[in-house]
Write a protein that holds these residues in place. Structure first.
Motif, PDB file in Angstrom:
ATOM      1  N   LEU A 184     -14.006  18.083  -6.963  1.00 60.44           N
ATOM      2  CA  LEU A 184     -12.871  18.095  -6.057  1.00 60.44           C
ATOM      3  C   LEU A 184     -13.300  17.948  -4.603  1.00 60.44           C
ATOM      4  O   LEU A 184     -14.213  18.629  -4.148  1.00 60.44           O
ATOM      5  CB  LEU A 184     -12.098  19.404  -6.232  1.00 60.44           C
ATOM      6  CG  LEU A 184     -10.789  19.518  -5.483  1.00 60.44           C
ATOM      7  CD1 LEU A 184      -9.778  18.525  -6.052  1.00 60.44           C
ATOM      8  CD2 LEU A 184     -10.253  20.930  -5.587  1.00 60.44           C
ATOM      9  N   SER A 185     -12.618  17.060  -3.893  1.00 59.65           N
ATOM     10  CA  SER A 185     -12.757  17.009  -2.437  1.00 59.65           C
ATOM     11  C   SER A 185     -11.374  17.248  -1.851  1.00 59.65           C
ATOM     12  O   SER A 185     -10.347  16.916  -2.457  1.00 59.65           O
ATOM     13  CB  SER A 185     -13.352  15.683  -1.963  1.00 59.65           C
ATOM     14  OG  SER A 185     -12.449  14.640  -2.173  1.00 59.65           O
ATOM     15  N   ILE A 186     -11.360  17.835  -0.663  1.00 52.93           N
ATOM     16  CA  ILE A 186     -10.117  18.266  -0.037  1.00 52.93           C
ATOM     17  C   ILE A 186     -10.084  17.770   1.403  1.00 52.93           C
ATOM     18  O   ILE A 186     -11.026  18.003   2.157  1.00 52.93           O
ATOM     19  CB  ILE A 186     -10.014  19.807  -0.049  1.00 52.93           C
ATOM     20  CG1 ILE A 186     -10.080  20.339  -1.485  1.00 52.93           C
ATOM     21  CG2 ILE A 186      -8.748  20.274   0.665  1.00 52.93           C
ATOM     22  CD1 ILE A 186     -10.264  21.838  -1.594  1.00 52.93           C
ATOM     23  N   ASP A 187      -8.984  17.102   1.759  1.00 49.74           N
ATOM     24  CA  ASP A 187      -8.746  16.677   3.137  1.00 49.74           C
ATOM     25  C   ASP A 187      -7.479  17.362   3.613  1.00 49.74           C
ATOM     26  O   ASP A 187      -6.463  17.352   2.913  1.00 49.74           O
ATOM     27  CB  ASP A 187      -8.559  15.159   3.231  1.00 49.74           C
ATOM     28  CG  ASP A 187      -9.829  14.395   2.918  1.00 49.74           C
ATOM     29  OD1 ASP A 187     -10.898  14.815   3.382  1.00 49.74           O
ATOM     30  OD2 ASP A 187      -9.735  13.388   2.189  1.00 49.74           O
ATOM     31  N   ARG A 188      -7.539  17.917   4.807  1.00 48.51           N
ATOM     32  CA  ARG A 188      -6.364  18.579   5.393  1.00 48.51           C
ATOM     33  C   ARG A 188      -5.903  17.793   6.602  1.00 48.51           C
ATOM     34  O   ARG A 188      -6.720  17.348   7.396  1.00 48.51           O
ATOM     35  CB  ARG A 188      -6.724  19.997   5.810  1.00 48.51           C
ATOM     36  CG  ARG A 188      -7.081  20.920   4.684  1.00 48.51           C
ATOM     37  CD  ARG A 188      -7.404  22.312   5.249  1.00 48.51           C
ATOM     38  NE  ARG A 188      -7.851  23.217   4.236  1.00 48.51           N
ATOM     39  CZ  ARG A 188      -9.118  23.523   3.997  1.00 48.51           C
ATOM     40  NH1 ARG A 188     -10.074  22.978   4.705  1.00 48.51           N
ATOM     41  NH2 ARG A 188      -9.433  24.375   3.053  1.00 48.51           N
ATOM     42  N   SER A 189      -4.586  17.680   6.732  1.00 48.67           N
ATOM     43  CA  SER A 189      -4.012  17.040   7.911  1.00 48.67           C
ATOM     44  C   SER A 189      -2.626  17.619   8.137  1.00 48.67           C
ATOM     45  O   SER A 189      -2.176  18.499   7.397  1.00 48.67           O
ATOM     46  CB  SER A 189      -3.950  15.522   7.726  1.00 48.67           C
ATOM     47  OG  SER A 189      -3.099  15.192   6.646  1.00 48.67           O
ATOM     48  N   GLY A 206     -10.380  14.120  -7.214  1.00 46.03           N
ATOM     49  CA  GLY A 206     -11.328  14.588  -8.220  1.00 46.03           C
ATOM     50  C   GLY A 206     -10.638  15.372  -9.313  1.00 46.03           C
ATOM     51  O   GLY A 206      -9.508  15.073  -9.696  1.00 46.03           O
ATOM     52  N   GLU A 207     -11.319  16.391  -9.807  1.00 42.80           N
ATOM     53  CA  GLU A 207     -10.839  17.197 -10.927  1.00 42.80           C
ATOM     54  C   GLU A 207     -10.517  18.613 -10.475  1.00 42.80           C
ATOM     55  O   GLU A 207     -11.253  19.201  -9.680  1.00 42.80           O
ATOM     56  CB  GLU A 207     -11.901  17.248 -12.020  1.00 42.80           C
ATOM     57  CG  GLU A 207     -12.241  15.887 -12.590  1.00 42.80           C
ATOM     58  CD  GLU A 207     -13.348  15.941 -13.623  1.00 42.80           C
ATOM     59  OE1 GLU A 207     -13.968  17.021 -13.820  1.00 42.80           O
ATOM     60  OE2 GLU A 207     -13.612  14.907 -14.242  1.00 42.80           O
ATOM     61  N   ILE A 208      -9.432  19.152 -11.015  1.00 42.96           N
ATOM     62  CA  ILE A 208      -9.046  20.539 -10.736  1.00 42.96           C
ATOM     63  C   ILE A 208      -9.253  21.328 -12.022  1.00 42.96           C
ATOM     64  O   ILE A 208      -8.556  21.113 -13.011  1.00 42.96           O
ATOM     65  CB  ILE A 208      -7.583  20.636 -10.277  1.00 42.96           C
ATOM     66  CG1 ILE A 208      -7.375  19.825  -8.996  1.00 42.96           C
ATOM     67  CG2 ILE A 208      -7.189  22.093 -10.076  1.00 42.96           C
ATOM     68  CD1 ILE A 208      -5.925  19.735  -8.558  1.00 42.96           C
ATOM     69  N   ASP A 209     -10.232  22.226 -11.980  1.00 44.55           N
ATOM     70  CA  ASP A 209     -10.521  23.067 -13.142  1.00 44.55           C
ATOM     71  C   ASP A 209     -10.995  24.438 -12.667  1.00 44.55           C
ATOM     72  O   ASP A 209     -10.938  24.750 -11.480  1.00 44.55           O
ATOM     73  CB  ASP A 209     -11.542  22.402 -14.071  1.00 44.55           C
ATOM     74  CG  ASP A 209     -12.865  22.102 -13.399  1.00 44.55           C
ATOM     75  OD1 ASP A 209     -13.179  22.707 -12.339  1.00 44.55           O
ATOM     76  OD2 ASP A 209     -13.616  21.252 -13.912  1.00 44.55           O
ATOM     77  N   HIS A 210     -11.451  25.235 -13.606  1.00 46.98           N
ATOM     78  CA  HIS A 210     -11.872  26.607 -13.313  1.00 46.98           C
ATOM     79  C   HIS A 210     -12.951  26.664 -12.221  1.00 46.98           C
ATOM     80  O   HIS A 210     -12.957  27.589 -11.405  1.00 46.98           O
ATOM     81  CB  HIS A 210     -12.374  27.275 -14.602  1.00 46.98           C
ATOM     82  CG  HIS A 210     -12.858  28.667 -14.386  1.00 46.98           C
ATOM     83  ND1 HIS A 210     -11.987  29.715 -14.180  1.00 46.98           N
ATOM     84  CD2 HIS A 210     -14.111  29.179 -14.310  1.00 46.98           C
ATOM     85  CE1 HIS A 210     -12.697  30.826 -14.002  1.00 46.98           C
ATOM     86  NE2 HIS A 210     -13.981  30.528 -14.077  1.00 46.98           N
ATOM     87  N   ASP A 211     -13.842  25.696 -12.195  1.00 49.90           N
ATOM     88  CA  ASP A 211     -14.947  25.717 -11.238  1.00 49.90           C
ATOM     89  C   ASP A 211     -14.498  25.572  -9.788  1.00 49.90           C
ATOM     90  O   ASP A 211     -15.228  25.960  -8.877  1.00 49.90           O
ATOM     91  CB  ASP A 211     -15.956  24.605 -11.553  1.00 49.90           C
ATOM     92  CG  ASP A 211     -16.683  24.845 -12.860  1.00 49.90           C
ATOM     93  OD1 ASP A 211     -16.757  26.019 -13.310  1.00 49.90           O
ATOM     94  OD2 ASP A 211     -17.169  23.866 -13.459  1.00 49.90           O
ATOM     95  N   VAL A 212     -13.327  24.991  -9.551  1.00 50.31           N
ATOM     96  CA  VAL A 212     -12.886  24.738  -8.177  1.00 50.31           C
ATOM     97  C   VAL A 212     -11.642  25.542  -7.787  1.00 50.31           C
ATOM     98  O   VAL A 212     -11.115  25.364  -6.691  1.00 50.31           O
ATOM     99  CB  VAL A 212     -12.635  23.229  -7.933  1.00 50.31           C
ATOM    100  CG1 VAL A 212     -13.905  22.432  -8.167  1.00 50.31           C
ATOM    101  CG2 VAL A 212     -11.497  22.711  -8.777  1.00 50.31           C
ATOM    102  N   LYS A 213     -11.192  26.429  -8.649  1.00 46.16           N
ATOM    103  CA  LYS A 213      -9.940  27.144  -8.376  1.00 46.16           C
ATOM    104  C   LYS A 213      -9.997  27.981  -7.106  1.00 46.16           C
ATOM    105  O   LYS A 213      -9.015  28.054  -6.367  1.00 46.16           O
ATOM    106  CB  LYS A 213      -9.508  27.986  -9.570  1.00 46.16           C
ATOM    107  CG  LYS A 213     -10.378  29.171  -9.882  1.00 46.16           C
ATOM    108  CD  LYS A 213      -9.838  29.924 -11.079  1.00 46.16           C
ATOM    109  CE  LYS A 213     -10.722  31.057 -11.479  1.00 46.16           C
ATOM    110  NZ  LYS A 213     -10.930  32.075 -10.482  1.00 46.16           N
ATOM    111  N   ASP A 214     -11.133  28.581  -6.812  1.00 50.50           N
ATOM    112  CA  ASP A 214     -11.225  29.423  -5.616  1.00 50.50           C
ATOM    113  C   ASP A 214     -11.162  28.593  -4.333  1.00 50.50           C
ATOM    114  O   ASP A 214     -10.455  28.953  -3.390  1.00 50.50           O
ATOM    115  CB  ASP A 214     -12.507  30.266  -5.637  1.00 50.50           C
ATOM    116  CG  ASP A 214     -12.481  31.301  -6.745  1.00 50.50           C
ATOM    117  OD1 ASP A 214     -11.375  31.703  -7.174  1.00 50.50           O
ATOM    118  OD2 ASP A 214     -13.567  31.709  -7.195  1.00 50.50           O
TER     119      ASP A 214
END
Length: 121
Positions: A13-18, A30-38
């Motif tokens: 997962l990559s995240i861009d904020r604007s 990317g993928e949203i799963d247990h590893d990236v929930k936090d």
């Protein structure tokens, strides 16, 4: 601002904020799963002193989502200040949209084809 959590690993997962017209927009790839929930929770939940009333999550770059993502989005929806339903999804791809529809999340969080439409909603 861009977070590159796991960007060195394909599919992570990559995240861009604007901000668009005063609405927070969080674009995910990317993928949203247990590893990236936090890290996803941190990106979506309002920070101290931040108005959380209007948020659009651009899911056009998300290729996979499991129940961890569903739980994070429900928590983000509940955390929004003001009237319920101020969280919107934009650009949801068919495989992810299917999951959202199966669990009924689309009845809680409206889905829009584009970020622009979600911002205006």
């Amino acid at each position: 601002m861009t977070d590159t959590h796991g960007a060195q690993r394909p599919g992570r997962l990559s995240i861009d904020r604007s901000s668009v017209n005063g609405v927070r927009v969080v674009a995910l790839r990317g993928e949203i799963d247990h590893d990236v929930k936090d890290v996803l929770s941190t990106a979506l939940l309002p920070r101290d002193g931040q108005d959380g009333a209007r948020l659009v999550v651009d899911l056009s770059g998300v290729t996979f989502m499991d129940s961890s993502g569903i739980n994070v989005f429900i928590a983000a929806h509940r955390a929004q200040a003001g009237p319920p339903g101020r969280l919107r999804f934009a650009g949801v791809r068919e495989p992810v949209l299917r999951i959202i529809e199966i669990v009924g999340l689309d009845s809680l969080i409206p889905c829009h084809p584009t970020v622009e439409e979600a911002v205006l909603a």
